[in-house]
Design a protein around this motif. Structure first.
Motif, PDB file in Angstrom:
ATOM      1  N   ARG A  65       0.861  -1.186   0.000  1.00 46.19           N
ATOM      2  CA  ARG A  65       0.000   0.000   0.000  1.00 46.19           C
ATOM      3  C   ARG A  65       0.899   1.238   0.000  1.00 46.19           C
ATOM      4  NH1 ARG A  65      -4.364  -1.591   4.712  1.00 46.19           N
ATOM      5  NH2 ARG A  65      -5.554  -3.070   3.478  1.00 46.19           N
ATOM      6  N   TRP A  66       0.282   2.377  -0.207  1.00 48.54           N
ATOM      7  CA  TRP A  66       1.022   3.638  -0.164  1.00 48.54           C
ATOM      8  C   TRP A  66       0.840   4.271   1.201  1.00 48.54           C
ATOM      9  CZ3 TRP A  66       4.334   5.774  -3.646  1.00 48.54           C
ATOM     10  CH2 TRP A  66       4.453   5.079  -4.856  1.00 48.54           C
ATOM     11  N   LEU A  67       1.948   4.572   1.861  1.00 51.58           N
ATOM     12  CA  LEU A  67       1.934   5.274   3.131  1.00 51.58           C
ATOM     13  C   LEU A  67       2.212   6.739   2.831  1.00 51.58           C
ATOM     14  CD1 LEU A  67       1.896   5.508   6.196  1.00 51.58           C
ATOM     15  CD2 LEU A  67       4.294   4.755   6.206  1.00 51.58           C
ATOM     16  N   VAL A  68       1.264   7.595   3.181  1.00 49.43           N
ATOM     17  CA  VAL A  68       1.418   9.024   2.901  1.00 49.43           C
ATOM     18  C   VAL A  68       1.223   9.838   4.175  1.00 49.43           C
ATOM     19  CG1 VAL A  68       0.649   8.768   0.503  1.00 49.43           C
ATOM     20  CG2 VAL A  68      -1.011   9.402   2.265  1.00 49.43           C
ATOM     21  N   GLU A  69       1.875  10.983   4.194  1.00 52.31           N
ATOM     22  CA  GLU A  69       1.620  12.004   5.198  1.00 52.31           C
ATOM     23  C   GLU A  69       1.110  13.207   4.427  1.00 52.31           C
ATOM     24  OE1 GLU A  69       5.223  12.597   7.387  1.00 52.31           O
ATOM     25  OE2 GLU A  69       5.083  10.635   8.344  1.00 52.31           O
ATOM     26  N   VAL A  70       0.069  13.833   4.971  1.00 51.59           N
ATOM     27  CA  VAL A  70      -0.545  14.963   4.287  1.00 51.59           C
ATOM     28  C   VAL A  70      -0.574  16.182   5.211  1.00 51.59           C
ATOM     29  CG1 VAL A  70      -1.924  13.501   2.752  1.00 51.59           C
ATOM     30  CG2 VAL A  70      -2.893  14.259   4.916  1.00 51.59           C
ATOM     31  N   ARG A  71      -0.473  17.336   4.613  1.00 50.47           N
ATOM     32  CA  ARG A  71      -0.413  18.597   5.352  1.00 50.47           C
ATOM     33  C   ARG A  71      -1.652  18.818   6.224  1.00 50.47           C
ATOM     34  NH1 ARG A  71       0.634  22.528   1.166  1.00 50.47           N
ATOM     35  NH2 ARG A  71       2.677  21.552   1.227  1.00 50.47           N
ATOM     36  N   GLU A  72      -2.823  18.425   5.744  1.00 50.59           N
ATOM     37  CA  GLU A  72      -4.090  18.749   6.398  1.00 50.59           C
ATOM     38  C   GLU A  72      -4.468  17.810   7.545  1.00 50.59           C
ATOM     39  OE1 GLU A  72      -3.855  20.285   2.302  1.00 50.59           O
ATOM     40  OE2 GLU A  72      -3.564  18.294   3.167  1.00 50.59           O
ATOM     41  N   VAL A  73      -3.717  16.731   7.767  1.00 45.59           N
ATOM     42  CA  VAL A  73      -4.041  15.753   8.814  1.00 45.59           C
ATOM     43  C   VAL A  73      -2.872  15.674   9.788  1.00 45.59           C
ATOM     44  CG1 VAL A  73      -4.635  13.342   9.283  1.00 45.59           C
ATOM     45  CG2 VAL A  73      -5.500  14.454   7.217  1.00 45.59           C
ATOM     46  N   ALA A  74      -3.128  16.097  11.042  1.00 43.41           N
ATOM     47  CA  ALA A  74      -2.045  16.219  12.015  1.00 43.41           C
ATOM     48  C   ALA A  74      -1.969  15.077  13.024  1.00 43.41           C
ATOM     49  CB  ALA A  74      -2.186  17.540  12.767  1.00 43.41           C
ATOM     50  N   ASP A  75      -3.051  14.292  13.167  1.00 41.67           N
ATOM     51  CA  ASP A  75      -3.018  13.240  14.183  1.00 41.67           C
ATOM     52  C   ASP A  75      -3.891  12.058  13.773  1.00 41.67           C
ATOM     53  OD1 ASP A  75      -5.731  13.847  14.864  1.00 41.67           O
ATOM     54  OD2 ASP A  75      -5.032  15.384  16.259  1.00 41.67           O
TER      55      ASP A  75
END
Length: 173
Positions: A65-75
């Motif tokens: 799967r793709w593991l992503v971090e996004v600016r709009e989600v902090a927790d």
């Protein structure tokens, strides 16, 4: 061809405590699309009012799967509210298709016909291992039909029709 955004992923679940997301890619172009800085439109998010789009800060493959971090989600709590949401891009952001190429997304809204009879209208396409499934609206009820080469007689985008030869009893299931 439609100007509706093209679904490229589904948010499978949160990952970690800092708002990471695991994505199920629904495109053959994931490596080109899932890059830092890319904005993905958020569709069908439940829970609290979500942002309209997510901006990728990091993206990498993680266990298929793709593991992503996004600016709009902090927790993790915010990430949990996005579980099951779909992510999309504008069609023009996709890599160019070869002549005669099409996206499964292009089938949505087309009629499925057998002979001179219209069976139903394609409302969704589920890209499954083996063969995609067409979710047809048949008299107000959903029916799933495999989109396999040996069942498809003709694909006519101008007429908005997929002509098929279905096995007897398939729609009775």
């Amino acid at each position: 061809m439609s100007d509706v955004p093209v679904i490229v992923a589904r948010i499978a679940r949160p990952h970690g405590i800092r708002g990471g997301l695991l994505l199920e890619a629904e495109t053959d172009h994931a490596e080109a699309l899932f890059q830092a800085g890319r904005r993905l439109q958020l569709i069908d998010a439940g829970g609290a009012p979500p942002p309209q789009a997510l901006t990728l800060e990091t993206a990498r493959l993680h266990g298929g799967r793709w593991l992503v971090e996004v600016r709009e989600v902090a927790d993790r709590t915010a990430a949990e509210g996005l579980r099951g949401a779909r992510l999309a891009v504008a069609r023009e952001e996709l890599p160019e298709l070869p002549d005669g190429g099409y996206l499964l997304h292009d089938l949505i809204g087309m009629s499925v016909c057998e002979g001179d009879t219209t069976i139903g209208v394609i409302r969704e396409v589920y890209d499954q291992p083996g063969a995609p499934l067409l979710a047809l609206d048949v008299d107000g009820r959903e029916r799933l039909v495999p989109f396999e080469a040996d069942l498809v007689v003709d694909l006519d985008f101008e007429a908005g029709e997929v002509r098929m030869k279905l096995p007897a009893g398939l729609l009775d299931i």
